[in-house]
Design a protein around this motif. Structure first.
Motif, PDB file in Angstrom:
ATOM      1  N   LEU A  65       0.815  -1.216   0.000  1.00  0.00           N
ATOM      2  CA  LEU A  65       0.000   0.000   0.000  1.00  0.00           C
ATOM      3  C   LEU A  65       0.850   1.268   0.000  1.00  0.00           C
ATOM      4  O   LEU A  65       0.665   2.142  -0.846  1.00  0.00           O
ATOM      5  CB  LEU A  65      -0.941  -0.011   1.210  1.00  0.00           C
ATOM      6  N   PRO A  84      -2.442   7.357   1.357  1.00  0.00           N
ATOM      7  CA  PRO A  84      -2.620   5.936   1.670  1.00  0.00           C
ATOM      8  C   PRO A  84      -4.053   5.583   2.057  1.00  0.00           C
ATOM      9  O   PRO A  84      -4.545   4.512   1.717  1.00  0.00           O
ATOM     10  CB  PRO A  84      -1.652   5.698   2.829  1.00  0.00           C
ATOM     11  N   THR A  85      -4.735   6.490   2.736  1.00  0.00           N
ATOM     12  CA  THR A  85      -6.121   6.228   3.144  1.00  0.00           C
ATOM     13  C   THR A  85      -7.030   6.105   1.925  1.00  0.00           C
ATOM     14  O   THR A  85      -7.832   5.179   1.830  1.00  0.00           O
ATOM     15  CB  THR A  85      -6.636   7.366   4.068  1.00  0.00           C
ATOM     16  N   SER A 133      -6.207   2.984  -0.040  1.00  0.00           N
ATOM     17  CA  SER A 133      -6.751   1.805   0.620  1.00  0.00           C
ATOM     18  C   SER A 133      -8.228   1.598   0.264  1.00  0.00           C
ATOM     19  O   SER A 133      -8.666   0.466   0.025  1.00  0.00           O
ATOM     20  CB  SER A 133      -6.588   1.933   2.134  1.00  0.00           C
ATOM     21  N   LYS A 134      -8.991   2.666   0.219  1.00  0.00           N
ATOM     22  CA  LYS A 134     -10.413   2.578  -0.139  1.00  0.00           C
ATOM     23  C   LYS A 134     -10.587   2.075  -1.568  1.00  0.00           C
ATOM     24  O   LYS A 134     -11.449   1.239  -1.841  1.00  0.00           O
ATOM     25  CB  LYS A 134     -11.084   3.932   0.033  1.00  0.00           C
ATOM     26  N   THR A 191      -9.615  -1.604  -1.758  1.00  0.00           N
ATOM     27  CA  THR A 191     -10.679  -2.426  -1.164  1.00  0.00           C
ATOM     28  C   THR A 191     -11.790  -2.688  -2.171  1.00  0.00           C
ATOM     29  O   THR A 191     -12.291  -3.813  -2.282  1.00  0.00           O
ATOM     30  CB  THR A 191     -11.246  -1.742   0.099  1.00  0.00           C
ATOM     31  N   SER A 203      -5.524  -9.465  -1.882  1.00  0.00           N
ATOM     32  CA  SER A 203      -4.587  -8.979  -0.870  1.00  0.00           C
ATOM     33  C   SER A 203      -4.072 -10.154  -0.055  1.00  0.00           C
ATOM     34  O   SER A 203      -4.768 -11.152   0.122  1.00  0.00           O
ATOM     35  CB  SER A 203      -5.268  -7.955   0.047  1.00  0.00           C
ATOM     36  N   TYR A 222      -0.654  -6.504  -2.475  1.00  0.00           N
ATOM     37  CA  TYR A 222      -1.712  -6.695  -3.449  1.00  0.00           C
ATOM     38  C   TYR A 222      -1.142  -7.227  -4.757  1.00  0.00           C
ATOM     39  O   TYR A 222      -0.021  -6.907  -5.143  1.00  0.00           O
ATOM     40  CB  TYR A 222      -2.422  -5.362  -3.714  1.00  0.00           C
TER      41      TYR A 222
END
Length: 126
Positions: A28, A39-40, A43-44, A47, A57, A65
């Protein structure tokens, strides 16, 4: 019509995955740094791509990933649908009791665009 910024990022992320497929799992933090995305937020997006079965993942020291599907079959439409969903772009709100001719034209256009995006593979541009 305009796609969200997340779709823009997701298409670029998937192109990066396709280009680097077969190498180590992508983590990530380095991926977010390379793409210049927080990074936030990254990450979304990741996902959503995992939920769509485009990537997978793995936890642990060698985790990260990687592609879940063969890189040669992932279409632009697959990625867009993972982020935007599959709802119609246009829905007639005016002609509730009869067939809306405007909606018919808009759906025909959307169908042509969807078919085009299904034919175009991320692999072809990488």
């Amino acid at each position: 019509m305009k796609y969200t910024k997340a779709t823009n990022y997701a298409l670029h992320i998937m192109a990066y995955f396709v280009k680097h497929e077969g190498k180590d799992n992508l983590s990530l933090q380095p991926l977010a740094s390379h793409m210049n995305i927080s990074p936030t937020y990254m990450s979304k997006i990741l996902t959503q791509l995992v939920k769509a079965d485009l990537i997978q993942s793995a936890a642990g020291v060698n985790g990260g990933y990687s592609l879940r599907k063969p890189k040669t079959i992932i279409s632009f439409y697959d990625v867009i649908q993972a982020i935007e969903g599959s709802g119609a772009l246009f829905t007639c709100e005016m002609d509730e009791n009869q067939a809306c001719q405007i909606e018919r034209v808009m759906r025909e256009a959307e169908e042509k665009m969807v078919n085009h995006l299904k034919e175009k593979r991320i692999y072809d541009i990488v």
